[in-house]
Scaffold this motif. Structure first.
Motif, PDB file in Angstrom:
ATOM      1  N   GLY A 192      57.820  63.535 136.219  1.00  0.00           N
ATOM      2  CA  GLY A 192      57.043  64.591 136.848  1.00  0.00           C
ATOM      3  C   GLY A 192      55.821  65.035 136.076  1.00  0.00           C
ATOM      4  N   SER A 193      55.447  64.311 135.020  1.00  0.00           N
ATOM      5  CA  SER A 193      54.236  64.657 134.280  1.00  0.00           C
ATOM      6  C   SER A 193      53.406  63.403 134.038  1.00  0.00           C
ATOM      7  CB  SER A 193      54.577  65.298 132.930  1.00  0.00           C
ATOM      8  OG  SER A 193      53.403  65.499 132.162  1.00  0.00           O
ATOM      9  N   ASP A 194      52.099  63.512 134.306  1.00  0.00           N
ATOM     10  CA  ASP A 194      51.201  62.395 134.046  1.00  0.00           C
ATOM     11  C   ASP A 194      50.380  62.616 132.778  1.00  0.00           C
ATOM     12  OD1 ASP A 194      49.496  64.403 134.819  1.00  0.00           O
ATOM     13  OD2 ASP A 194      48.514  63.268 136.413  1.00  0.00           O
ATOM     14  N   GLN A 195      50.735  63.623 131.997  1.00  0.00           N
ATOM     15  CA  GLN A 195      49.974  63.980 130.817  1.00  0.00           C
ATOM     16  C   GLN A 195      50.231  63.021 129.650  1.00  0.00           C
ATOM     17  OE1 GLN A 195      47.699  66.715 130.807  1.00  0.00           O
ATOM     18  NE2 GLN A 195      48.166  66.365 132.976  1.00  0.00           N
ATOM     19  N   GLU A 196      49.181  62.781 128.854  1.00  0.00           N
ATOM     20  CA  GLU A 196      49.352  61.955 127.656  1.00  0.00           C
ATOM     21  C   GLU A 196      50.354  62.588 126.696  1.00  0.00           C
ATOM     22  OE1 GLU A 196      46.457  62.885 128.874  1.00  0.00           O
ATOM     23  OE2 GLU A 196      45.297  61.077 129.321  1.00  0.00           O
ATOM     24  N   LEU A 197      50.464  63.910 126.732  1.00  0.00           N
ATOM     25  CA  LEU A 197      51.419  64.589 125.867  1.00  0.00           C
ATOM     26  C   LEU A 197      52.854  64.188 126.198  1.00  0.00           C
ATOM     27  CD1 LEU A 197      51.864  66.586 123.594  1.00  0.00           C
ATOM     28  CD2 LEU A 197      51.780  68.454 125.275  1.00  0.00           C
ATOM     29  N   ALA A 198      53.129  63.897 127.474  1.00  0.00           N
ATOM     30  CA  ALA A 198      54.461  63.429 127.870  1.00  0.00           C
ATOM     31  C   ALA A 198      54.750  62.067 127.254  1.00  0.00           C
ATOM     32  CB  ALA A 198      54.569  63.359 129.389  1.00  0.00           C
ATOM     33  N   ASP A 199      53.750  61.169 127.285  1.00  0.00           N
ATOM     34  CA  ASP A 199      53.924  59.863 126.638  1.00  0.00           C
ATOM     35  C   ASP A 199      54.191  60.040 125.154  1.00  0.00           C
ATOM     36  OD1 ASP A 199      53.144  57.819 128.816  1.00  0.00           O
ATOM     37  OD2 ASP A 199      51.472  59.222 128.868  1.00  0.00           O
ATOM     38  N   ALA A 200      53.402  60.898 124.516  1.00  0.00           N
ATOM     39  CA  ALA A 200      53.561  61.112 123.077  1.00  0.00           C
ATOM     40  C   ALA A 200      54.942  61.684 122.767  1.00  0.00           C
ATOM     41  CB  ALA A 200      52.468  62.041 122.562  1.00  0.00           C
ATOM     42  N   GLU A 201      55.431  62.566 123.630  1.00  0.00           N
ATOM     43  CA  GLU A 201      56.753  63.156 123.388  1.00  0.00           C
ATOM     44  C   GLU A 201      57.844  62.098 123.368  1.00  0.00           C
ATOM     45  OE1 GLU A 201      58.040  66.842 125.385  1.00  0.00           O
ATOM     46  OE2 GLU A 201      59.852  65.749 125.997  1.00  0.00           O
TER      47      GLU A 201
END
Length: 382
Positions: A129-138
């Protein structure tokens, strides 16, 4: 009935786990899942059997699946991984959830491939549910911490982006057949295959040179600046900038020193669309962690949700750890009166003791020898 030779074997790629092996696997899994919970991931479990339309919605005839027919003639398959099963779960029973969802799992998966293991124990996460780069980094940082938390040394993670390869293919006008062959060879790290397909192609010399360099493009953030000189195509520029942002976030998480950029990474599953990564430990020539972003998969299940995640191949990691001795009982109970022995064992178990009951009458010297052999510290005769 006397079993045949086949009845005494197990199917190729499957394995038994002895008590001391299972102790190690369960300990590792518990430690990793505890870390996942600390990062607010909640555990789910999907069925071992799924309809093939779920686990391979676009490749119905995939030979890597273990397939069965149910009584109605529908084709079932043992799950080859959990990402698609969790996508089905989220798009049905969890469709009205509060996104982003952080889910984790520990389960067996099955792949009918010509490799040593065909049954794998995996632990992993899906951030939906998130397309943010921060989600990938997490999720990348969580994967690194999971491996570090097991006490493994000299591990290495490689991070790439599917958009760089796909952007090159679009710019060069590569047909779908050649792209699939190149993608498959790159995913397997088959450099001989890459060189063969490139040399046989009619691609421009510059594109051929870039494709041959791609598997060797490995390092820090500085390599991204060089990629920007390759092409002004928006897809490639966007992939580079997304990768740059993720890599910088990893520095804030404190894990960047264990992650290298590797533009030759392509994941074997066709649904990956963005950042992809792999984790390696010394002595193993294949990744023990695999993951990445898959923003179009959920559309196969009737919803549009971006997502990212990873899986740790826990079973393969067992070889990196010494076997643990199994937990012995706290006390050995024996006696001549079965009723008294049973009652005493039950009373001790009610107090939280681990109790081994002797099945039959024995002398004290035999009881002492039994306790010594089984590493049981206490003996009780009733």
């Amino acid at each position: 009935m006397l079993r045949t030779n086949l009845g005494q074997r197990i199917p190729d790629g499957m394995r038994d786990l002895l008590p001391e092996e299972l102790v190690v696997q369960e300990r590792l899994e518990e430690e990793i899942l505890a870390l996942f919970r600390q990062w607010s991931y909640q555990k789910v479990l999907t069925p071992t059997l799924e309809y093939t339309a779920c686990v391979q919605p676009d490749i119905e005839q995939d030979d890597s699946l273990y397939k069965f027919f149910d009584r109605e003639g529908r084709i079932l398959a043992l799950r080859p991984e959990l990402t698609m099963s969790i996508a089905r779960l989220v798009s049905t029973r969890m469709r009205g959830g509060d996104f982003p969802l952080r889910l984790c799992y520990g389960a067996d998966v099955y792949r009918n491939t010509a490799v040593r293991h065909r049954e794998f124990r995996q632990v992993g996460v899906e951030l939906v549910g998130s397309d943010q780069e921060l989600a990938d980094a997490e999720v990348i940082a969580l994967a690194v911490e999971a491996i570090a938390g097991l006490g493994l040394k000299n591990y290495q993670f490689n991070l790439g982006h599917m958009g760089i390869f796909s952007g090159l293919m679009l710019e060069a006008g590569v047909d779908e057949g050649l792209q699939s062959k190149l993608e498959e060879a790159l995913a397997r790290k088959d450099m001989v295959g890459v060189e063969r397909w490139v040399s046989q192609s009619r691609l421009p010399t510059r594109v051929q040179e870039l494709l041959l360099r791609l598997p060797h493009f490995h390092g820090g953030e500085e390599i991204l600046d060089e990629v920007l000189d390759w092409s002004e195509r928006p897809a490639i520029q966007e992939a580079v900038e997304r990768l740059r942002k993720i890599y910088r976030y990893l520095n804030y998480f404190g894990v960047q020193e264990n992650v290298s950029l590797d533009l030759g990474i392509l994941r074997g599953f066709s649904y990956y669309t963005g950042a992809v990564f792999e984790g390696y430990v010394p002595g193993m020539g294949f990744p023990v962690v695999e993951g990445g972003r898959y923003d179009t998969l959920y559309s196969d299940f009737g919803v549009s949700l971006p997502a990212t995640g990873f899986a740790i191949h826990l079973g393969t990691l067992l070889e990196q750890f010494p076997l643990s001795s199994t937990e012995s009982a706290d006390i050995l109970v024996y006696g001549s009166d079965a009723e008294q022995v049973i009652r005493q064992c039950q009373a001790l178990r009610a107090k939280g003791k681990r109790v081994e009951m002797v099945l039959g009458r024995i002398e004290s010297d035999v009881a002492q020898k039994m306790a010594f052999q089984k590493h049981i510290p206490e003996i009780l005769c009733v």
